[in-house]
Design an enzyme around this catalytic site. Structure first.
Site, PDB file in Angstrom:
ATOM      1  N   GLY A 126       1.001  -1.188  -0.061  1.00 57.38           N
ATOM      2  CA  GLY A 126       0.072   0.109   0.042  1.00 57.38           C
ATOM      3  C   GLY A 126       0.847   1.050   0.051  1.00 57.38           C
ATOM      4  O   GLY A 126       0.687   2.257  -0.627  1.00 57.38           O
ATOM      5  N   ASP A 130      -7.293   0.691   6.241  1.00 61.57           N
ATOM      6  CA  ASP A 130      -6.656  -0.668   7.032  1.00 61.57           C
ATOM      7  C   ASP A 130      -7.396  -0.921   8.380  1.00 61.57           C
ATOM      8  O   ASP A 130      -8.516  -0.210   8.464  1.00 61.57           O
ATOM      9  CB  ASP A 130      -5.301   0.033   7.083  1.00 61.57           C
ATOM     10  CG  ASP A 130      -4.313  -1.193   7.232  1.00 61.57           C
ATOM     11  OD1 ASP A 130      -4.518  -2.317   7.573  1.00 61.57           O
ATOM     12  OD2 ASP A 130      -3.364  -1.232   6.388  1.00 61.57           O
ATOM     13  N   ALA A 180      -4.122  -9.605  -2.460  1.00 60.30           N
ATOM     14  CA  ALA A 180      -3.854 -10.454  -1.487  1.00 60.30           C
ATOM     15  C   ALA A 180      -4.036 -11.831  -1.715  1.00 60.30           C
ATOM     16  O   ALA A 180      -5.030 -12.300  -2.207  1.00 60.30           O
ATOM     17  CB  ALA A 180      -4.695 -10.133  -0.121  1.00 60.30           C
ATOM     18  N   ASN A 181      -3.112 -12.753  -1.371  1.00 60.68           N
ATOM     19  CA  ASN A 181      -3.128 -14.339  -1.407  1.00 60.68           C
ATOM     20  C   ASN A 181      -4.106 -15.034  -0.360  1.00 60.68           C
ATOM     21  O   ASN A 181      -4.164 -14.356   0.509  1.00 60.68           O
ATOM     22  CB  ASN A 181      -1.807 -14.802  -1.349  1.00 60.68           C
ATOM     23  CG  ASN A 181      -0.899 -14.237  -2.601  1.00 60.68           C
ATOM     24  OD1 ASN A 181      -1.444 -14.400  -3.777  1.00 60.68           O
ATOM     25  ND2 ASN A 181       0.404 -14.110  -2.342  1.00 60.68           N
ATOM     26  N   ASP A 195       3.717 -12.188 -11.917  1.00 60.07           N
ATOM     27  CA  ASP A 195       4.372 -13.173 -12.429  1.00 60.07           C
ATOM     28  C   ASP A 195       4.736 -13.137 -13.940  1.00 60.07           C
ATOM     29  O   ASP A 195       5.714 -13.320 -14.335  1.00 60.07           O
ATOM     30  CB  ASP A 195       3.562 -14.480 -12.486  1.00 60.07           C
ATOM     31  CG  ASP A 195       2.907 -14.568 -10.934  1.00 60.07           C
ATOM     32  OD1 ASP A 195       3.780 -14.671 -10.036  1.00 60.07           O
ATOM     33  OD2 ASP A 195       1.680 -14.371 -10.490  1.00 60.07           O
ATOM     34  N   HIS A 208      -1.986 -17.925  -8.807  1.00 57.22           N
ATOM     35  CA  HIS A 208      -0.930 -16.946  -8.516  1.00 57.22           C
ATOM     36  C   HIS A 208      -0.291 -18.136  -7.228  1.00 57.22           C
ATOM     37  O   HIS A 208      -0.545 -17.646  -6.199  1.00 57.22           O
ATOM     38  CB  HIS A 208      -1.370 -15.724  -8.083  1.00 57.22           C
ATOM     39  CG  HIS A 208      -0.190 -15.028  -7.377  1.00 57.22           C
ATOM     40  ND1 HIS A 208       1.018 -14.558  -8.147  1.00 57.22           N
ATOM     41  CD2 HIS A 208       0.209 -14.492  -6.210  1.00 57.22           C
ATOM     42  CE1 HIS A 208       1.852 -13.991  -7.244  1.00 57.22           C
ATOM     43  NE2 HIS A 208       1.146 -13.947  -6.202  1.00 57.22           N
TER      44      HIS A 208
END
Length: 343
Positions: A28, A53, A141-142, A170, A198
């Protein structure tokens, strides 16, 4: 008089509202000034940044707002910094979802999935109710693909083509690695593809990639004499690049992730160059035998704010196996996420 009349006709565009979640974090902090400077939406597009946040990060969030103000970016018309998801999502046109629960040592995959499933279900509900009706979403976000899938499930009024996830990082890694291998400018390498998730099952594909030379575009496979490198080391290096950065930096990719997110939105909004495609995680329509409904990375071309999967590419047996492996992993992630949400 001519200059005066031209200035009169140069009417400023209306500001676009851009939401960044996890805005006090490393990505961010990296992406906010890139957007404010015009890297993402162009040098003539004003914007209002919405920074979100969690409460423990509120002081850091306020500091990000102060630094953005102190930078005096001409395109930045206002900054909304908040820990209130409703205020953050109000009327936003673009949502870049960076905030999420990071995996910690000793945690099982299901633990991470369950926490992020809850987070993205809540964010989906807020975007569904309060965002602009044409809102475009990029999940960073993963697990990015599955977080995007959850968002699609719980924000049904947002068109599914407006919900995407980041695999441009990637794609950029693959492009840069090929440029380094061939000792050419990175801009001369085009049309690499990242298929799938991803994750470490992603498949960076060079079968259709080309390099611009003085005599015209030439296939990467002709210029890289070591085919074994292309099928093994190259793929592994792209797949494991994030882990290598964590090992070296003791933190995950931030600058490169922010830059890739800007690239993703830039090309989505302003279009891909003619003859070029990029990789985006989008909702599968069944193209290339990928089960419909999965959020899967495909090669796409973009024009006027829309993306379209590139069709008609030849898929060899090696690629087919790699693509299917990643689709299988995404189907397993989908089942796991839905079980966490009792869907």
């Amino acid at each position: 008089m001519i200059i005066y009349m031209c200035n009169l006709l140069n009417i400023e565009k209306d500001p676009i509202r851009v939401l960044i979640t996890g805005a006090a974090g490393n990505i961010g902090y990296s992406i906010a000034p890139m957007i404010a400077r015009g890297t993402m939406l162009g040098p003539d597009q004003p914007m209002i940044l919405h920074l979100l946040d969690i409460e423990p990060a509120s002081k850091s969030l306020e500091a990000v707002k102060m630094e953005l103000q102190d930078s005096a970016f001409p395109l930045l018309k206002d900054v909304v910094a908040t820990t209130n998801v409703v205020e953050a999502c109000k009327d936003v046109n673009i949502a870049i979802l960076i905030g999420g629960f990071a995996r910690k040592e000793g945690m099982e995959r299901k633990d991470v999935m369950s926490k992020n499933a809850v987070i993205y279900k809540a964010q989906a509900s807020a975007l569904e109710r309060y965002a602009s009706e044409d809102c475009k979403v990029l999940v960073v976000a993963n697990p990015a693909n599955t977080n995007a899938l959850i968002l699609k499930e719980f924000a049904p009024s947002i068109p599914e083509e407006n919900i995407t996830c980041l695999t441009r990082l990637d794609h950029n890694r693959a492009q840069a690695l090929l440029a380094e291998k061939l000792s050419v400018p990175v801009t001369s390498v085009k049309n690499v593809i990242v298929w799938g998730n991803h994750s470490s099952t992603q498949y960076p594909d060079t079968n259709h990639a080309t390099v611009s030379t003085k005599t015209g575009d030439r296939p990467v496979k002709e210029l890289v004499s070591d085919q074994n490198w292309l099928k093994n080391e190259f793929i592994t290096q792209v797949q494991q690049r994030g882990a290598a950065i964590i090992s070296a930096r003791k933190q995950s990719s931030a600058l490169s992730a922010a830059s890739a997110a800007c690239d993703h939105i830039h090309d989505w909004f302003l279009g891909t160059p003619k003859g070029n495609w990029v990789s985006m995680g989008v909702c599968s329509d069944g193209s290339y035998g990928i089960p419909p409904g999965l959020v899967y990375s495909f090669p796409v071309i973009c024009e006027k704010g829309n993306w379209k999967i590139v069709q008609g590419l030849n898929i060899d047996g090696f690629s087919r196996e790699k693509m299917d492996d990643s689709a299988k992993e995404l189907a397993e992630e989908k089942t796991l996420a839905y079980s966490c949400l009792d869907v």
